[in-house]
Write a protein that holds these residues in place. Structure first.
Motif, PDB file in Angstrom:
ATOM      1  N   SER A  95     -28.232  71.299  53.191  1.00 46.81           N
ATOM      2  CA  SER A  95     -27.661  71.941  51.995  1.00 46.81           C
ATOM      3  C   SER A  95     -27.224  73.363  52.332  1.00 46.81           C
ATOM      4  O   SER A  95     -26.182  73.832  51.866  1.00 46.81           O
ATOM      5  CB  SER A  95     -28.673  71.937  50.853  1.00 46.81           C
ATOM      6  N   ASP A  96     -28.018  74.063  53.136  1.00 50.64           N
ATOM      7  CA  ASP A  96     -27.619  75.392  53.611  1.00 50.64           C
ATOM      8  C   ASP A  96     -26.415  75.298  54.542  1.00 50.64           C
ATOM      9  O   ASP A  96     -25.571  76.196  54.566  1.00 50.64           O
ATOM     10  CB  ASP A  96     -28.773  76.065  54.355  1.00 50.64           C
ATOM     11  N   VAL A  97     -26.336  74.219  55.326  1.00 49.39           N
ATOM     12  CA  VAL A  97     -25.205  74.042  56.240  1.00 49.39           C
ATOM     13  C   VAL A  97     -23.904  73.942  55.441  1.00 49.39           C
ATOM     14  O   VAL A  97     -22.888  74.531  55.817  1.00 49.39           O
ATOM     15  CB  VAL A  97     -25.403  72.807  57.140  1.00 49.39           C
ATOM     16  N   PHE A  98     -23.938  73.193  54.333  1.00 53.27           N
ATOM     17  CA  PHE A  98     -22.744  73.109  53.482  1.00 53.27           C
ATOM     18  C   PHE A  98     -22.350  74.507  53.002  1.00 53.27           C
ATOM     19  O   PHE A  98     -21.180  74.897  53.093  1.00 53.27           O
ATOM     20  CB  PHE A  98     -22.995  72.204  52.274  1.00 53.27           C
ATOM     21  N   SER A  99     -23.309  75.264  52.493  1.00 47.95           N
ATOM     22  CA  SER A  99     -23.019  76.619  52.006  1.00 47.95           C
ATOM     23  C   SER A  99     -22.458  77.487  53.123  1.00 47.95           C
ATOM     24  O   SER A  99     -21.548  78.294  52.895  1.00 47.95           O
ATOM     25  CB  SER A  99     -24.287  77.259  51.426  1.00 47.95           C
ATOM     26  N   PHE A 100     -22.987  77.314  54.335  1.00 47.11           N
ATOM     27  CA  PHE A 100     -22.485  78.092  55.470  1.00 47.11           C
ATOM     28  C   PHE A 100     -21.032  77.719  55.765  1.00 47.11           C
ATOM     29  O   PHE A 100     -20.219  78.590  56.108  1.00 47.11           O
ATOM     30  CB  PHE A 100     -23.343  77.868  56.710  1.00 47.11           C
ATOM     31  N   GLY A 101     -20.686  76.430  55.666  1.00 43.96           N
ATOM     32  CA  GLY A 101     -19.300  76.023  55.879  1.00 43.96           C
ATOM     33  C   GLY A 101     -18.359  76.692  54.903  1.00 43.96           C
ATOM     34  O   GLY A 101     -17.273  77.161  55.280  1.00 43.96           O
ATOM     35  N   ILE A 102     -18.769  76.752  53.629  1.00 49.69           N
ATOM     36  CA  ILE A 102     -17.963  77.436  52.621  1.00 49.69           C
ATOM     37  C   ILE A 102     -17.876  78.929  52.942  1.00 49.69           C
ATOM     38  O   ILE A 102     -16.813  79.546  52.833  1.00 49.69           O
ATOM     39  CB  ILE A 102     -18.564  77.218  51.216  1.00 49.69           C
ATOM     40  N   LEU A 103     -19.001  79.509  53.359  1.00 50.27           N
ATOM     41  CA  LEU A 103     -19.018  80.923  53.725  1.00 50.27           C
ATOM     42  C   LEU A 103     -18.099  81.189  54.913  1.00 50.27           C
ATOM     43  O   LEU A 103     -17.374  82.198  54.934  1.00 50.27           O
ATOM     44  CB  LEU A 103     -20.451  81.354  54.066  1.00 50.27           C
ATOM     45  N   LEU A 104     -18.107  80.313  55.917  1.00 52.23           N
ATOM     46  CA  LEU A 104     -17.260  80.504  57.091  1.00 52.23           C
ATOM     47  C   LEU A 104     -15.781  80.497  56.689  1.00 52.23           C
ATOM     48  O   LEU A 104     -14.989  81.312  57.183  1.00 52.23           O
ATOM     49  CB  LEU A 104     -17.556  79.416  58.126  1.00 52.23           C
ATOM     50  N   LEU A 105     -15.400  79.594  55.797  1.00 50.39           N
ATOM     51  CA  LEU A 105     -14.032  79.602  55.287  1.00 50.39           C
ATOM     52  C   LEU A 105     -13.726  80.911  54.555  1.00 50.39           C
ATOM     53  O   LEU A 105     -12.637  81.478  54.676  1.00 50.39           O
ATOM     54  CB  LEU A 105     -13.818  78.427  54.335  1.00 50.39           C
ATOM     55  N   GLU A 106     -14.697  81.399  53.806  1.00 54.21           N
ATOM     56  CA  GLU A 106     -14.522  82.654  53.076  1.00 54.21           C
ATOM     57  C   GLU A 106     -14.324  83.810  54.040  1.00 54.21           C
ATOM     58  O   GLU A 106     -13.480  84.689  53.824  1.00 54.21           O
ATOM     59  CB  GLU A 106     -15.743  82.889  52.183  1.00 54.21           C
ATOM     60  N   VAL A 107     -15.099  83.823  55.125  1.00 55.47           N
ATOM     61  CA  VAL A 107     -14.988  84.880  56.130  1.00 55.47           C
ATOM     62  C   VAL A 107     -13.599  84.889  56.761  1.00 55.47           C
ATOM     63  O   VAL A 107     -13.010  85.944  57.002  1.00 55.47           O
ATOM     64  CB  VAL A 107     -16.074  84.696  57.216  1.00 55.47           C
ATOM     65  N   LEU A 108     -13.065  83.706  57.042  1.00 59.38           N
ATOM     66  CA  LEU A 108     -11.778  83.589  57.733  1.00 59.38           C
ATOM     67  C   LEU A 108     -10.588  83.823  56.811  1.00 59.38           C
ATOM     68  O   LEU A 108      -9.570  84.368  57.221  1.00 59.38           O
ATOM     69  CB  LEU A 108     -11.668  82.214  58.378  1.00 59.38           C
ATOM     70  N   THR A 109     -10.715  83.394  55.556  1.00 54.65           N
ATOM     71  CA  THR A 109      -9.585  83.482  54.622  1.00 54.65           C
ATOM     72  C   THR A 109      -9.653  84.699  53.710  1.00 54.65           C
ATOM     73  O   THR A 109      -8.633  85.115  53.149  1.00 54.65           O
ATOM     74  CB  THR A 109      -9.530  82.236  53.729  1.00 54.65           C
ATOM     75  N   ALA A 110     -10.846  85.236  53.522  1.00 55.02           N
ATOM     76  CA  ALA A 110     -11.138  86.316  52.558  1.00 55.02           C
ATOM     77  C   ALA A 110     -11.030  85.831  51.119  1.00 55.02           C
ATOM     78  O   ALA A 110     -11.172  86.620  50.189  1.00 55.02           O
ATOM     79  CB  ALA A 110     -10.256  87.536  52.775  1.00 55.02           C
ATOM     80  N   ARG A 111     -10.818  84.533  50.910  1.00 56.79           N
ATOM     81  CA  ARG A 111     -10.766  83.975  49.557  1.00 56.79           C
ATOM     82  C   ARG A 111     -12.150  83.561  49.094  1.00 56.79           C
ATOM     83  O   ARG A 111     -12.949  83.068  49.883  1.00 56.79           O
ATOM     84  CB  ARG A 111      -9.866  82.743  49.524  1.00 56.79           C
ATOM     85  N   ARG A 112     -12.416  83.722  47.829  1.00 59.40           N
ATOM     86  CA  ARG A 112     -13.646  83.203  47.252  1.00 59.40           C
ATOM     87  C   ARG A 112     -13.587  81.670  47.231  1.00 59.40           C
ATOM     88  O   ARG A 112     -12.495  81.091  47.240  1.00 59.40           O
ATOM     89  CB  ARG A 112     -13.840  83.748  45.843  1.00 59.40           C
ATOM     90  N   PRO A 113     -14.753  81.008  47.178  1.00 58.50           N
ATOM     91  CA  PRO A 113     -14.746  79.531  47.160  1.00 58.50           C
ATOM     92  C   PRO A 113     -13.909  78.951  46.031  1.00 58.50           C
ATOM     93  O   PRO A 113     -13.223  77.950  46.212  1.00 58.50           O
ATOM     94  CB  PRO A 113     -16.227  79.180  46.999  1.00 58.50           C
ATOM     95  N   VAL A 114     -13.974  79.582  44.860  1.00 57.24           N
ATOM     96  CA  VAL A 114     -13.154  79.159  43.721  1.00 57.24           C
ATOM     97  C   VAL A 114     -12.419  80.390  43.197  1.00 57.24           C
ATOM     98  O   VAL A 114     -13.040  81.369  42.789  1.00 57.24           O
ATOM     99  CB  VAL A 114     -14.009  78.530  42.602  1.00 57.24           C
ATOM    100  N   ASP A 115     -11.099  80.337  43.251  1.00 58.03           N
ATOM    101  CA  ASP A 115     -10.260  81.459  42.836  1.00 58.03           C
ATOM    102  C   ASP A 115      -9.954  81.316  41.344  1.00 58.03           C
ATOM    103  O   ASP A 115      -9.527  80.260  40.883  1.00 58.03           O
ATOM    104  CB  ASP A 115      -8.962  81.445  43.640  1.00 58.03           C
ATOM    105  N   THR A 116     -10.165  82.365  40.596  1.00 58.24           N
ATOM    106  CA  THR A 116      -9.930  82.315  39.146  1.00 58.24           C
ATOM    107  C   THR A 116      -8.498  82.684  38.772  1.00 58.24           C
ATOM    108  O   THR A 116      -8.169  82.748  37.589  1.00 58.24           O
ATOM    109  CB  THR A 116     -10.906  83.255  38.416  1.00 58.24           C
ATOM    110  N   ASN A 117      -7.654  82.924  39.785  1.00 60.28           N
ATOM    111  CA  ASN A 117      -6.266  83.285  39.529  1.00 60.28           C
ATOM    112  C   ASN A 117      -5.518  82.072  38.972  1.00 60.28           C
ATOM    113  O   ASN A 117      -5.196  81.123  39.690  1.00 60.28           O
ATOM    114  CB  ASN A 117      -5.600  83.770  40.821  1.00 60.28           C
ATOM    115  N   THR A 118      -5.227  82.093  37.693  1.00 62.53           N
ATOM    116  CA  THR A 118      -4.617  80.935  37.030  1.00 62.53           C
ATOM    117  C   THR A 118      -3.150  80.755  37.407  1.00 62.53           C
ATOM    118  O   THR A 118      -2.542  79.735  37.076  1.00 62.53           O
ATOM    119  CB  THR A 118      -4.735  81.072  35.498  1.00 62.53           C
ATOM    120  N   ARG A 119      -2.554  81.728  38.093  1.00 63.29           N
ATOM    121  CA  ARG A 119      -1.168  81.575  38.525  1.00 63.29           C
ATOM    122  C   ARG A 119      -1.055  80.617  39.709  1.00 63.29           C
ATOM    123  O   ARG A 119       0.040  80.171  40.031  1.00 63.29           O
ATOM    124  CB  ARG A 119      -0.584  82.948  38.894  1.00 63.29           C
TER     125      ARG A 119
END
Length: 381
Positions: free
Chosen positions: A273-297
């Motif tokens: 379960s922590d590994v999944f969270s780390f995968g999301i975190l790694l994407l966040e580190v590389l993209t600088a995007r939050r896991p879920v973007d609230t930008n409705t555009r």
């Protein structure tokens, strides 16, 4: 920090694209099979904070998995409210350094000069947070690693719940990704931060006194030192895990966007379960995007980072996934490997995810390849 209920299972289809991943044989462990003797020293003495801004070498030994020696200056102490009130100048707003859903973090300084962070639970949450508070104290008392924030003391008095921990002076990872801390993190720094977090989680899963699952791995819980070494913080939702390959039954807690969808569906909690969270975190580190973007555009697919990134990856548009503020041109093969690792970690089912120990090994190999490609590029110029 939000407690996630089962109703968020409806978002599983959005957060996890359907794909299958490669798994490395867990028995292939040539690096970690070596002696695990501890070296190095306490972060409070800053010896572990002397890593150059760009580091292309693999650590000479796997000793970073093992605990750092406990500082004799101050162990986990049951402190008094009077002591904490004094060093925070009665919880002065001028000393506030952070704030979360359930509390405020202050900076304090003991008479001997030691600077500390004090996490104070909001009084309206004190009763409901008693279990989390006791849990965090119990777990932090048993762990010691340079990539984990260290407990120094606590206060459990009346309606006050306070945790005193080492002070990490350079804010959290999310602030840096948002550009709130000055210079934008370069690729090498982001890779080092990911390795540090992976080291800390590997220690929790394999080398702590009992296996520990953090349950709230996210960018705002990753604190950075002056030299950008990473430390995992906030163990309020952490709990001891299974000692074998099974799971523990647990109510779902964590932060929306980072929570393991299989855990969300079944209430079966494992280190994966922590590994999944780390995968999301790694994407966040590389993209600088939050896991879920609230930008409705943005379209729905674009607003869920893992779906957006996975679609780009499948289209061969890998460079478009990186944070556009990164000026450096990173070798394509390096990018493929690190994004592939992120998607492996964030696979929908735990059986398709690597263990954190394997994640560290893959990150080391990526760092070696990145170093070689960087030197080749420099030689051509």
């Amino acid at each position: 920090m939000l407690a996630i209920s089962g109703m968020f299972f409806l978002c599983f289809g959005l957060l996890c694209p359907c794909f299958h991943t490669r798994r490395k044989d867990a028995s292939e462990d040539p690096v970690l099979a070596k002696d695990m003797n501890s070296t190095g020293s306490s972060e409070m003495r800053s010896d572990s904070d002397r890593t150059p801004r760009i580091s292309f070498r693999v650590p000479p030994s796997p000793s970073r998995f093992s605990p750092s020696p406990r500082s004799s200056a101050m162990g986990p102490l049951h402190l008094t409210l009077e002591q904490i009130t004094k060093i925070t100048q009665n919880f002065s707003p001028a000393l506030k350094v952070g704030e979360g859903a359930f509390g405020i973090v202050y900076k304090g300084k003991f008479p001997d000069g030691q600077v500390v962070a004090i996490k104070r639970a909001r009084q309206e949450y004190c009763a409901s947070l008693q279990a989390e508070f006791s849990n965090e104290i119990a777990l932090l008392t048993t762990i010691e690693h340079r990539n984990l924030v260290r407990l120094l003391g606590y206060v459990d008095e009346g309606n006050e719940r306070l945790i005193v921990a080492e002070y990490v002076p350079n804010g959290n990872l999310r602030e840096h990704l948002d550009g709130q801390r000055g210079n934008i993190l370069d690729f090498s720094q982001r890779l080092e931060i990911a390795i540090d977090v992976a080291h800390g989680l590997t220690y929790l899963h394999l080398y702590a006194e009992k296996p520990i699952i953090h349950r709230d791995v996210k960018s705002s819980n990753i604190l950075l030192t002056k030299n950008l070494r990473a430390k995992v913080a906030d163990f309020g939702f952490a709990r001891t895990g299974p000692t074998d390959q099974s799971h523990v039954k647990a109510s779902v807690k964590g932060t929306f966007g980072y929570v393991d969808p299989e855990y969300l569906r079944t209430y079966h909690l494992t280190p994966k379960s922590d590994v999944f969270s780390f995968g999301i975190l790694l994407l966040e580190v590389l993209t600088a995007r939050r896991p879920v973007d609230t930008n409705t555009r943005r379209s729905l697919d674009e607003r869920v980072t893992i779906r957006w990134a996975f679609n780009k990856y499948n289209q061969g548009r890998i460079r478009e996934i990186l944070d556009p503020r990164l000026q450096e041109v990173v070798n394509e093969e390096v990018l493929k490997k690190i994004f592939d690792l992120a998607f492996q970690c964030a696979a929908p089912t735990r059986h398709d995810r690597p263990a954190m120990k394997e994640v560290v090994e893959q990150l080391w190999e990526i760092r070696k390849e990145y170093g070689k490609s960087h030197r080749r590029a420099e030689a051509i110029r």
